[in-house]
Design a protein around this motif. Structure first.
Motif, PDB file in Angstrom:
ATOM      1  N   GLN A 166      -6.974   0.708  -0.234  1.00  0.00           N
ATOM      2  CA  GLN A 166      -7.335  -0.421   0.637  1.00  0.00           C
ATOM      3  C   GLN A 166      -8.396  -0.018   1.650  1.00  0.00           C
ATOM      4  O   GLN A 166      -9.376  -0.710   1.842  1.00  0.00           O
ATOM      5  CB  GLN A 166      -6.081  -0.903   1.361  1.00  0.00           C
ATOM      6  CG  GLN A 166      -6.298  -2.106   2.240  1.00  0.00           C
ATOM      7  CD  GLN A 166      -4.969  -2.646   2.775  1.00  0.00           C
ATOM      8  OE1 GLN A 166      -3.946  -1.966   2.703  1.00  0.00           O
ATOM      9  NE2 GLN A 166      -4.995  -3.835   3.301  1.00  0.00           N
TER      10      GLN A 166
ATOM     11  N   SER B 165       0.832  -1.207   0.000  1.00  0.00           N
ATOM     12  CA  SER B 165       0.000   0.000   0.000  1.00  0.00           C
ATOM     13  C   SER B 165       0.863   1.252   0.000  1.00  0.00           C
ATOM     14  O   SER B 165       0.527   2.252  -0.630  1.00  0.00           O
ATOM     15  CB  SER B 165      -0.923   0.009   1.219  1.00  0.00           C
ATOM     16  OG  SER B 165      -1.767  -1.114   1.194  1.00  0.00           O
TER      17      SER B 165
ATOM     18  N   ASP C 233      -6.167  -1.843  -4.615  1.00  0.00           N
ATOM     19  CA  ASP C 233      -5.518  -2.357  -3.404  1.00  0.00           C
ATOM     20  C   ASP C 233      -6.531  -3.172  -2.605  1.00  0.00           C
ATOM     21  O   ASP C 233      -7.405  -2.621  -1.944  1.00  0.00           O
ATOM     22  CB  ASP C 233      -4.966  -1.191  -2.581  1.00  0.00           C
ATOM     23  CG  ASP C 233      -3.994  -1.645  -1.502  1.00  0.00           C
ATOM     24  OD1 ASP C 233      -3.902  -2.861  -1.265  1.00  0.00           O
ATOM     25  OD2 ASP C 233      -3.335  -0.781  -0.895  1.00  0.00           O
ATOM     26  N   GLU C 234      -6.416  -4.463  -2.678  1.00  0.00           N
ATOM     27  CA  GLU C 234      -7.334  -5.401  -2.027  1.00  0.00           C
ATOM     28  C   GLU C 234      -8.805  -5.080  -2.296  1.00  0.00           C
ATOM     29  O   GLU C 234      -9.582  -4.872  -1.365  1.00  0.00           O
ATOM     30  CB  GLU C 234      -7.061  -5.467  -0.524  1.00  0.00           C
ATOM     31  CG  GLU C 234      -5.642  -5.952  -0.265  1.00  0.00           C
ATOM     32  CD  GLU C 234      -5.414  -6.419   1.157  1.00  0.00           C
ATOM     33  OE1 GLU C 234      -6.383  -6.822   1.814  1.00  0.00           O
ATOM     34  OE2 GLU C 234      -4.250  -6.392   1.591  1.00  0.00           O
TER      35      GLU C 234
HETATM   36 MG   LIG Z   1      -1.996  -2.716   2.313  1.00  0.00          MG
END
Ligand SMILES: [Mg+2]
Ligand SMILES: Nc1ncnc2c1ncn2[C@@H]1O[C@H](COP(=O)(O)OP(=O)(O)OP(=O)(O)O)[C@@H](O)[C@H]1O
Lengths: 320, 510
Positions: free
Chosen positions: B88, B46, B168-169
């Motif tokens: 995220q 991240s 991000d995720e």
């Molecule tokens: Mg992360």
């Protein structure tokens, strides 16, 4: 983790953490150079006597602000407690008089706590209402006149503002040190302290961890009011008079400024007790500097404004 | 075949106080490529993304994008360069409507220069509709669950003109069906020549959708390769820098028929979401709740925990009827609840790892309201060690931890309580493979000690590996149950699917 060597970020973080202390040190240094007769014991005692109000109200305010709230009624509560204790002094004697004064302070705290904690009204609005209402009550009790503390018990009261510990240190040391210690202890050592900061930081998470936001908020507003009441009594004792009209006027602003300069976030969370103390000292030091150098008081206000903005600027934390 | 490089980051360094998050990372992405960024929790994924999109200023290194050097100082600037990002931790405005969120910062104007709400609403409906999301776009975003919010974030990111989309995720709060929708979107982007950076801890997703992978370890580059050239175990060993274990079901058949019951809920009705469901949990049982998003799993958990009051129905604890008015009541009886949305309902951001972990435990380690810091430190150190929580110190503010490490702290918050029942809503959300194995082992260990676990997971494989019994939910009802060796992903899916047609006629949107 990686501990090898300090990076620039480490230094910046450290500076940020102690920025209020550094600011205070810089101001002391400055005074050493420009202010004649600054480094005398008398000046120190002066600072202590005069910061007492800001520190006491600032302790309550630190706790309130760390729950994400605010209490702008503290100035009025100071007046109410002062007037009630001063007026009842001759009939009931010193200890009950102080007790009555503090009891009178608890009431607005209770109201604020109930409305903000239970009914979930906005702290600014609730305490604004109290600021006006309580000021009105203080003036009513006093018929809008200055009440000079007088009569056979008078010295019992005024001694609270003028006594010297061991013949030198001003009596204000006692409430200051007690106030700081109790607040620090609650915030750092007790469950309640964790709850206060958790509720201010993320109320929903706090409640899901089993914390009662209502009880916590009730506590902090009562706490703030009691400290304001104490500050009011100490101020009246110092002057020897209780003035419902003016006592504590704008005290809430000084308290909020001390908290802000000290680094507690206005949106709640981490409470910085010693930060507030330093913030209060900085605010008072500005007054004294201006005073001792014969600079018009207006400059003190401008200077305070600059310091507040500057302190909040260096302590801001960028969103992660 | 030479890659046509779109993004090239060289020697990126980023330090935080006490943490060297990136120690000179090289990273490159080709045009039209789906590129996975992998690594353990706290590896720096991240941070690398944020250094690229201007949320953090990098301390050292250069970024070349589309042929020239760029230095964006904000997400908006990055967006102007053609980089669109889904972070995220969602960064939408929960109080604004869905359509306002879709167009935040790029609102269309009408001929009077005013914000054109009509167009915004129509466009939002169309874009979300393409993703199979049918919601009332004029409602505030927070009236929908995390999954819908996540889909809105995705829709927003892919609807801007970009050369590179970073995710991000994105899948951590989505169920299988929505992940498929998202993959459809990614394939369309790829077909248009748009590159995608994809971060996920779910290995099968990497192998399904990505062609290239870059692996970070402790803030440094650990490898870069074509996905086709490796298998899952190899990928894991790159990430953890050692031998990898395959996660497997350790349980046999159902053996808890005669175990005493811990909690029971009957005929629970709550708002629109729970329509007469009942469940019971035995001592030492790991009970799974499966179902699509909006099936009412989290709501059921909240009712059991006292965070939500049922309209109708009864809750029993150890055979006695209970009425939990607030979480405090259930916590006092020994129930813990690790929530799904860690940012809103989990972390207390400015407080430390230590305080976050022990916040619910404090009454147990205090005398007259004063906390024993000795006991506190001991417990905190134990769990930091056990769950391999990566933090420079227990006093670090939890918001400075990586997402997965925050999740571990929240799990520890309940595990350290010696609870009788722990409810875990998506417990391994955002957690890396290594830690996942550790957490699953811990869940089994707890169950072995007689602690019951109610586990909600969108990852069916996780339910298959860990549960003694799985209840399948749909629209707040119990659709069916699987016990012991009957539990497998296909069986769960087929239960969900079988009742589909019949219930859909009820016409309830999630
Ligand atoms: Mg992360
Ligand atoms: N704002 C911050 N302040 C201090 N440290 C930070 C900050 N942000 C990240 N870190 C640290 O930097 C490291 C890398 O974090 P990062 O969020 O990039 O990890 P990640 O690879 O995304 O992990 P995850 O898989 O858990 O999301 C971690 O050790 C984290 O604690």
């Amino acid at each position: 983790m990686n501990k090898a060597g300090k990076t620039r970020e480490d230094t910046v973080a450290l500076l940020k953490q102690y920025s209020a202390f550094i600011l205070l040190a810089v101001m002391l240094l400055l005074n050493l150079i420009i202010t004649p007769n600054f480094f005398k014991v008398g000046t120190l005692w002066n600072i202590i006597t005069q910061t007492c109000t800001i520190i006491l109200t600032g302790m309550g305010m630190t706790v309130v602000i760390s729950t994400g709230g605010i209490d702008i009624s503290v100035g009025s509560v100071m007046a109410l407690a002062a007037v009630i204790s001063a007026k009842s002094l001759e009939t009931v004697g010193i200890v009950p008089a102080i007790f009555l004064g503090l009891l009178a302070a608890v009431i607005p705290g209770l109201i604020a706590g109930f409305m903000i904690g239970k009914m979930r009204l906005q702290a600014m609005v609730v305490t604004l209402g109290l600021m006006m209402g309580v000021r009105g009550a203080a003036r009513l009790v006093n018929d809008a006149k200055i009440f000079y503390i007088d009569g056979p018990h008078a010295s019992d009261y005024t001694v609270l503002g003028s006594a010297r510990i061991a013949g030198v240190a001003p009596v204000q040391m006692i409430p200051i040190l007690l106030g700081i210690f109790i607040t620090w202890f609650i915030l750092e050592k007790t469950i309640l302290g964790r709850h206060i900061q958790a509720v201010g930081d993320n109320r929903k998470s706090a409640m899901l961890a089993g914390i009662s936001a209502t009880k916590t908020l009730m506590f902090v507003y009562i706490y703030s009011s009691v400290f304001a009441g104490l500050a009011g009594i100490v101020s009246a004792a110092k002057i020897g008079a209780a003035d419902g009209n003016t006592l504590g006027n704008l005290a809430e602003l000084d308290a909020i400024a001390a908290v802000a300069v000290g680094g507690t976030s206005m949106s709640g969370g981490r409470a910085k007790v010693f930060g507030t103390v330093v913030g209060a000292l900085i605010m008072q030091l500005i007054n004294i500097t201006v005073n001792m150098n014969n600079i018009p008081y207006e400059f003190a206000q401008i200077f305070k404004a600059i310091i507040i903005v500057f302190a909040v600027y260096i302590q801001r934390d960028k969103a992660a | 075949m030479a890659r046509d490089i779109l993004l090239e980051m060289k020697g990126i360094v980023k330090n935080f106080p006490g943490v060297r998050a990136l120690k000179g990372v090289d990273f490159s992405v080709a045009r039209g490529e789906v590129h996975a960024l992998m690594g353990e929790n706290g590896a720096g994924k991240s941070t690398l993304i944020k250094a690229l999109t201007g949320i953090y200023t990098k301390d050292e290194g250069t970024i070349r994008f589309d042929g020239r050097e760029i230095n964006p100082r904000s997400t908006l600037e990055a967006q102007k360069e053609g980089i669109s990002t889904i972070y995220q931790e969602l960064n939408l405005s929960p109080f604004q409507t869905v359509y306002e969120n879709m167009f935040l910062g790029r609102e269309p104007r009408n001929s009077f220069g005013m914000v054109d709400r009509k167009t915004m609403i129509q466009e939002s409906l169309r874009i979300l509709g393409e993703l199979g999301i049918h919601v009332d776009v004029t409602k505030p975003l927070l009236s929908y669950g995390t999954a819908v919010q996540q889909m809105v974030a995705i829709a927003r990111a892919v609807s801007v003109d970009a050369k590179l989309v970073i995710m991000d995720e994105p899948t951590s709060s989505l169920d299988t069906k929505e992940v498929e929708v998202l993959f459809g979107v990614i394939r369309k982007l790829k077909a248009k020549g748009i590159a995608v950076i994809f971060i996920s801890h779910r290995l099968d997703e990497i192998f399904e959708i990505c062609e290239h992978v870059t692996i970070l370890k402790d803030g440094a580059l650990a490898g870069e390769m074509r996905v086709a050239d490796i298998d899952q175990l190899q990928l894991i060993s790159y990430m953890i820098g050692g031998e990898a274990k395959q996660l497997e079901r350790t349980k046999g058949d159902y053996e808890l028929q005669s175990a005493p019951e811990v909690a029971r809920m009957t005929d629970i009705q709550q708002g629109m979401r729970l329509n007469g469901i009942g469940i019971d949990i035995k001592k030492g049982e790991v009970l799974g709740l499966a179902g699509l998003l909006g099936s009412g799993r989290s709501e059921l958990a909240k009712v059991l925990f006292g965070a939500m009051q049922p309209d109708e129905g009864e809750v029993f604890w150890m055979d006695k009827q209970v009425h939990f008015k607030s979480p405090k009541d259930s916590i006092d009886l020994g129930i813990g609840f690790c929530t799904e949305d860690r940012k809103v309902e989990g972390i207390i951001p400015h407080l430390s790892v230590k305080e976050n972990m022990t916040i619910a435990l404090l009454p147990q380690i205090s005398k007259m309201g004063v906390v024993s810091s000795k006991q506190q430190n001991k417990i905190v150190e134990e769990y930091i060690d056990r769950l391999k929580i990566k933090t420079p110190s227990p006093n670090q503010a939890i918001r400075n931890l990586s997402g997965g490490n925050q999740q571990k702290v929240l799990l520890a918050r309940w595990l350290c309580m010696n609870p009788k029942l722990v409810i875990m809503d998506e417990p391994t959300r955002g957690i890396d493979v290594g830690a996942k194995a550790e957490i699953e082992a811990l869940i089994q260990e707890l169950a072995g000690q007689g602690i019951s676990v109610l586990m909600i997971s969108s990852e069916l494989a996780e339910l298959e590996r860990n549960c003694d019994r799985v209840v399948v939910m749909r629209e707040g009802r119990n659709l069916g149950e699987l016990c012991g060796l009957e539990i497998n992903q296909d069986a769960i899916m087929s239960i969900i699917a079988s009742a589909g047609g019949e219930l859909e006629k009820g016409g309830r949107l999630q």
